[in-house]
Design a protein around this motif. Sequence first.
Motif, PDB file in Angstrom:
ATOM      1  N   TYR A 217      28.349 -26.407  -3.588  1.00  0.00           N
ATOM      2  CA  TYR A 217      28.183 -27.748  -2.521  1.00  0.00           C
ATOM      3  C   TYR A 217      27.113 -28.380  -2.823  1.00  0.00           C
ATOM      4  O   TYR A 217      26.181 -28.061  -3.162  1.00  0.00           O
ATOM      5  N   ASP A 301      30.879 -35.408   0.351  1.00  0.00           N
ATOM      6  CA  ASP A 301      30.225 -34.129   0.876  1.00  0.00           C
ATOM      7  C   ASP A 301      30.929 -32.751   0.503  1.00  0.00           C
ATOM      8  O   ASP A 301      32.326 -32.935   1.349  1.00  0.00           O
ATOM      9  N   THR A 303      31.746 -29.213   1.221  1.00  0.00           N
ATOM     10  CA  THR A 303      30.862 -27.667   1.612  1.00  0.00           C
ATOM     11  C   THR A 303      31.778 -26.602   1.871  1.00  0.00           C
ATOM     12  O   THR A 303      32.663 -27.325   1.117  1.00  0.00           O
ATOM     13  N   THR A 304      31.947 -25.801   2.024  1.00  0.00           N
ATOM     14  CA  THR A 304      32.253 -24.303   2.205  1.00  0.00           C
ATOM     15  C   THR A 304      33.918 -24.320   2.394  1.00  0.00           C
ATOM     16  O   THR A 304      34.754 -23.429   2.054  1.00  0.00           O
TER      17      THR A 304
END
Length: 369
Positions: A217, A301, A303-304
């Motif tokens: 991440y 970007d 992310t989770t």
Amino acid sequence: MIAKIYLRTMMLGFLMLLFLTSCSGGDSTAEPIEEGIVPTNLNLTVTIVGADANNPNGDGSGMIKCTASATNAVQYGFKVGNQEEQETVNGIFDYKFTTSGKNNQVVSVFAYSSTGNMISAFKTITVDVVNETGLVWADEFDTDGAVLNSNWFSEEVPPENGGWYNSEQQHYTARTENAYVSNGTLKIVAKKENYTAYNSTKNYTSARLNSKFAFTYGRIEVRAKLPGGGGTWPAIWTLGSNITTVGWPSCGEIDIMEHAGNNIGEVSSAIHTPSSFGNTINKGIIEIPDTTTEFHVYAVDWTTDKMDFYLDDTLFYTYNPATKNSDTWPFNQDQFILLNIAMGGNLGGAIDPNFTQDTMEIDYVRVYQ
């Protein structure tokens, strides 16, 4: 009787006029009224700290230095965007941007005279801010010579009996002829030359650099200028660090930037997972004509639950599968970064017979969390 009164009135008015005229001939003690003074010749200079040919938006500190001068000005006021006006007598003003990323703002100056008259000027600027608290790894390519061994591993051994995947036509080497740092940028150079290695002779050489840093991440930013030779296939991408144990595509692959020299200006980003790989359906494309002549920032970007892909400040593709499991989302473990130029192959296509060499130039690689 009426005629006499009229005549007397006329005589008194004439004498009064003579008296006033004679008094006005002496020195006057009344102060003159100052006319309005208007400043002229206003000049505004805005210097972005650390800006140069490779970093036109500054060194990431966010600092700017402003100077203004004008004829008949006794005071200046500076504004950045919608901030309050800041007054200064000497026309010097410093300002620090604090918002991470690119800050596009208007810097205005107002020059005031002693009578309160004002003129103004403005400049539009773009300033980079690197939030050091979020920066977890970077290579700014500031040291000339070989690529930093502490940051990068040169992958050379071809995996398929002397060849690479995707019908690529190059050998990768660890030579400085194919990868080196100079004048603040990394150069990855694809060359036309006969080169024999691992029991195979190829007509082209290049470099494939793998980061020794791996992470889960965050945001990856790479500022680069791409090659444009026919048959070149530059890429900025990541692979799962567990590739040696689970294989590809189970490890997951994130293509931040891919470009074909035979199709200049079309940049793609893609995701490869067990659910879709190779000619994957998970892909975004953006058109920008000056990829080979200008630097641009290619970013993701991660992310989770999703990935957003950017070219400069433009979001052009999001990967966010409705169901996240090992088939669609093997992205909950470490990935490492790869930088390379392939020649020919499935995406590079036909190689220009007049090709001699071309370069991908990289200003920086940064990872934020």
